[in-house]
Design a protein around this motif. Structure first.
Motif, PDB file in Angstrom:
ATOM      1  N   TRP A 164     -92.563 -17.324 -13.500  1.00 44.97           N
ATOM      2  CA  TRP A 164     -93.442 -17.009 -14.617  1.00 44.97           C
ATOM      3  C   TRP A 164     -94.857 -16.849 -14.093  1.00 44.97           C
ATOM      4  N   ARG A 165     -95.513 -15.756 -14.505  1.00 46.78           N
ATOM      5  CA  ARG A 165     -96.904 -15.525 -14.137  1.00 46.78           C
ATOM      6  C   ARG A 165     -97.650 -14.999 -15.370  1.00 46.78           C
ATOM      7  N   ALA A 166     -98.978 -15.015 -15.299  1.00 54.18           N
ATOM      8  CA  ALA A 166     -99.797 -14.630 -16.445  1.00 54.18           C
ATOM      9  C   ALA A 166     -99.600 -13.157 -16.806  1.00 54.18           C
ATOM     10  N   ALA A 167     -99.758 -12.846 -18.098  1.00 53.02           N
ATOM     11  CA  ALA A 167     -99.671 -11.474 -18.597  1.00 53.02           C
ATOM     12  C   ALA A 167    -100.756 -11.269 -19.653  1.00 53.02           C
ATOM     13  N   PHE A 168    -101.168 -10.007 -19.828  1.00 54.86           N
ATOM     14  CA  PHE A 168    -102.257  -9.657 -20.736  1.00 54.86           C
ATOM     15  C   PHE A 168    -101.907  -8.348 -21.418  1.00 54.86           C
ATOM     16  N   GLN A 169    -102.358  -8.167 -22.682  1.00 56.21           N
ATOM     17  CA  GLN A 169    -102.151  -6.898 -23.358  1.00 56.21           C
ATOM     18  C   GLN A 169    -103.318  -6.581 -24.290  1.00 56.21           C
ATOM     19  N   VAL A 170    -103.569  -5.291 -24.461  1.00 56.22           N
ATOM     20  CA  VAL A 170    -104.416  -4.783 -25.542  1.00 56.22           C
ATOM     21  C   VAL A 170    -103.612  -3.689 -26.221  1.00 56.22           C
ATOM     22  N   PHE A 171    -103.835  -3.488 -27.528  1.00 53.88           N
ATOM     23  CA  PHE A 171    -103.002  -2.515 -28.233  1.00 53.88           C
ATOM     24  C   PHE A 171    -103.730  -1.980 -29.464  1.00 53.88           C
ATOM     25  N   TYR A 172    -103.268  -0.800 -29.876  1.00 53.92           N
ATOM     26  CA  TYR A 172    -103.723  -0.161 -31.106  1.00 53.92           C
ATOM     27  C   TYR A 172    -102.511   0.485 -31.760  1.00 53.92           C
ATOM     28  N   GLY A 173    -102.450   0.423 -33.100  1.00 56.19           N
ATOM     29  CA  GLY A 173    -101.335   1.042 -33.787  1.00 56.19           C
ATOM     30  C   GLY A 173    -101.665   1.389 -35.222  1.00 56.19           C
ATOM     31  N   ILE A 174    -100.720   2.045 -35.871  1.00 56.62           N
ATOM     32  CA  ILE A 174    -100.857   2.396 -37.285  1.00 56.62           C
ATOM     33  C   ILE A 174     -99.628   1.891 -38.030  1.00 56.62           C
ATOM     34  N   SER A 175     -99.826   1.573 -39.296  1.00 53.79           N
ATOM     35  CA  SER A 175     -98.747   1.079 -40.156  1.00 53.79           C
ATOM     36  C   SER A 175     -98.616   1.999 -41.365  1.00 53.79           C
ATOM     37  N   VAL A 176     -97.409   2.482 -41.593  1.00 49.87           N
ATOM     38  CA  VAL A 176     -97.130   3.398 -42.701  1.00 49.87           C
ATOM     39  C   VAL A 176     -95.974   2.829 -43.512  1.00 49.87           C
ATOM     40  N   PRO A 177     -96.112   2.669 -44.824  1.00 45.80           N
ATOM     41  CA  PRO A 177     -95.043   2.052 -45.627  1.00 45.80           C
ATOM     42  C   PRO A 177     -93.869   2.991 -45.862  1.00 45.80           C
ATOM     43  N   ILE A 178     -92.671   2.412 -45.905  1.00 47.23           N
ATOM     44  CA  ILE A 178     -91.462   3.106 -46.345  1.00 47.23           C
ATOM     45  C   ILE A 178     -91.100   2.650 -47.746  1.00 47.23           C
ATOM     46  N   THR A 179     -91.106   1.314 -47.923  1.00 49.03           N
ATOM     47  CA  THR A 179     -90.933   0.713 -49.238  1.00 49.03           C
ATOM     48  C   THR A 179     -92.029  -0.336 -49.413  1.00 49.03           C
ATOM     49  N   ALA A 180     -91.953  -1.086 -50.476  1.00 45.28           N
ATOM     50  CA  ALA A 180     -92.971  -2.115 -50.717  1.00 45.28           C
ATOM     51  C   ALA A 180     -92.947  -3.201 -49.649  1.00 45.28           C
ATOM     52  N   LYS A 181     -91.791  -3.451 -49.049  1.00 40.82           N
ATOM     53  CA  LYS A 181     -91.667  -4.511 -48.061  1.00 40.82           C
ATOM     54  C   LYS A 181     -91.470  -4.012 -46.628  1.00 40.82           C
ATOM     55  N   LEU A 182     -91.060  -2.763 -46.478  1.00 39.25           N
ATOM     56  CA  LEU A 182     -90.705  -2.236 -45.167  1.00 39.25           C
ATOM     57  C   LEU A 182     -91.737  -1.220 -44.700  1.00 39.25           C
ATOM     58  N   LYS A 183     -92.197  -1.357 -43.446  1.00 40.78           N
ATOM     59  CA  LYS A 183     -93.200  -0.460 -42.869  1.00 40.78           C
ATOM     60  C   LYS A 183     -92.752   0.034 -41.504  1.00 40.78           C
ATOM     61  N   VAL A 184     -93.265   1.208 -41.149  1.00 39.31           N
ATOM     62  CA  VAL A 184     -93.107   1.747 -39.797  1.00 39.31           C
ATOM     63  C   VAL A 184     -94.388   1.474 -39.030  1.00 39.31           C
ATOM     64  N   HIS A 185     -94.247   0.936 -37.825  1.00 38.70           N
ATOM     65  CA  HIS A 185     -95.375   0.713 -36.935  1.00 38.70           C
ATOM     66  C   HIS A 185     -95.223   1.607 -35.713  1.00 38.70           C
ATOM     67  N   ALA A 186     -96.252   2.375 -35.387  1.00 36.75           N
ATOM     68  CA  ALA A 186     -96.316   3.133 -34.146  1.00 36.75           C
ATOM     69  C   ALA A 186     -97.514   2.616 -33.364  1.00 36.75           C
ATOM     70  N   SER A 187     -97.334   2.337 -32.073  1.00 37.12           N
ATOM     71  CA  SER A 187     -98.411   1.681 -31.329  1.00 37.12           C
ATOM     72  C   SER A 187     -98.444   2.127 -29.879  1.00 37.12           C
ATOM     73  N   PHE A 188     -99.665   2.020 -29.310  1.00 40.66           N
ATOM     74  CA  PHE A 188     -99.889   2.186 -27.871  1.00 40.66           C
ATOM     75  C   PHE A 188    -100.365   0.851 -27.329  1.00 40.66           C
ATOM     76  N   LYS A 189     -99.780   0.427 -26.214  1.00 38.85           N
ATOM     77  CA  LYS A 189    -100.110  -0.870 -25.631  1.00 38.85           C
ATOM     78  C   LYS A 189    -100.390  -0.718 -24.136  1.00 38.85           C
ATOM     79  N   TYR A 190    -101.337  -1.491 -23.682  1.00 35.64           N
ATOM     80  CA  TYR A 190    -101.661  -1.584 -22.256  1.00 35.64           C
ATOM     81  C   TYR A 190    -101.253  -2.985 -21.819  1.00 35.64           C
ATOM     82  N   LEU A 191    -100.184  -3.067 -21.037  1.00 31.60           N
ATOM     83  CA  LEU A 191     -99.606  -4.343 -20.642  1.00 31.60           C
ATOM     84  C   LEU A 191     -99.867  -4.574 -19.159  1.00 31.60           C
ATOM     85  N   LEU A 192    -100.403  -5.749 -18.841  1.00 29.97           N
ATOM     86  CA  LEU A 192    -100.807  -6.061 -17.473  1.00 29.97           C
ATOM     87  C   LEU A 192    -100.115  -7.342 -17.024  1.00 29.97           C
ATOM     88  N   THR A 193     -99.457  -7.299 -15.859  1.00 31.64           N
ATOM     89  CA  THR A 193     -98.738  -8.452 -15.326  1.00 31.64           C
ATOM     90  C   THR A 193     -99.096  -8.657 -13.859  1.00 31.64           C
TER      91      THR A 193
END
Length: 239
Positions: A164-193
């Motif tokens: 196990w070693r340290a990890a880091f992330q930054v991210f941005y995304g958008i959320s779009v509803p399908i129903t009142a409870k269900l959403k689609v998330h699309a995201s870009f992430k920068y993951l560093l290990t």
């Protein structure tokens, strides 16, 4: 696992944020979800080293290493209160590096290193209306979100070590509803290990030294294995 000073301060901040989020549950939401996508690794260097009786006999350096684009799975839980939130992420993916060009005429008996990786991260988040609208309705049905977090990544190499070693992330995304409870998330992430090497037998055999290249958010000489992650997934609002 030794806790370094920066990790102590970060986890103290996280626990303080959790306390603040849970202290007033008004306008709070709890979501669970999963995402799937691709990870594009950053450039790496490989050094193939051969040892006899504990002494280095060969050191074959590479000029070009190809890193494969692979799938990456994410399972997550989100807690929102107003525009601030906290995200727990679990990732699982494979990393394949293949040496294509060497600096010398001599070649090693094998050319690729395959790693199995998992990561657990905890990230403070914020959500906002852009680019959907500029209103003050931060709990609107469409919104963007961003955050950064710290955690631990598990790397397994065969033959090699598991750690196990340290990890880091930054991210941005958008959320779009399908129903009142269900959403689609699309995201870009920068993951560093962190880097990880395969291991030769104690005194004899081949060892492959793995290292990344300099880039943004590089916190140390061996913390430079990066991934550009694109994912799409579903979020279910539990309550």
């Amino acid at each position: 696992m030794m806790i370094t000073k920066y990790r102590f301060h970060f986890y103290s901040f996280i626990f303080s944020l959790i306390f603040l989020l849970l202290s007033n549950p008004a306008m709070a939401q709890f979501n669970a979800g999963a995402s799937y996508g691709i990870q594009i690794p950053g450039r790496q260097d490989l050094k193939f080293r051969y040892y006899e009786n504990g002494r280095l006999k060969k050191n074959l350096r590479t000029k070009y290493v190809k890193t494969a684009i692979r799938n990456i799975l994410n399972i997550n839980a989100l807690y929102w209160r107003n525009k601030f939130g906290l995200r727990f992420d679990y990732y699982k993916w494979e990393h394949l590096s293949v040496a294509k060009v060497f600096t010398t005429g001599e070649l090693p008996p094998f050319f690729k290193i395959e790693q199995s990786r998992e990561a657990i991260l905890l990230s403070p988040m914020i959500r906002f209306g852009w680019p959907f609208n500029k209103s003050s309705d931060i709990l609107g049905r469409h919104f963007s979100f961003a955050g950064m977090g710290l955690g631990e990544a598990l790397t397994e190499i065969e033959p090699g070590r598991t750690q196990w070693r340290a990890a880091f992330q930054v991210f941005y995304g958008i959320s779009v509803p399908i129903t009142a409870k269900l959403k689609v998330h699309a995201s870009f992430k920068y993951l560093l290990t962190r880097d990880d090497d395969n291991l030769a037998p104690k005194d004899n055999g081949w060892k492959v030294d793995t290292s990344g290249r300099w880039h943004l958010f590089r916190f140390g000489p061996h913390w430079d294995t990066k991934y550009h992650v694109l994912q799409i997934g579903l979020q279910w609002q539990l309550f």
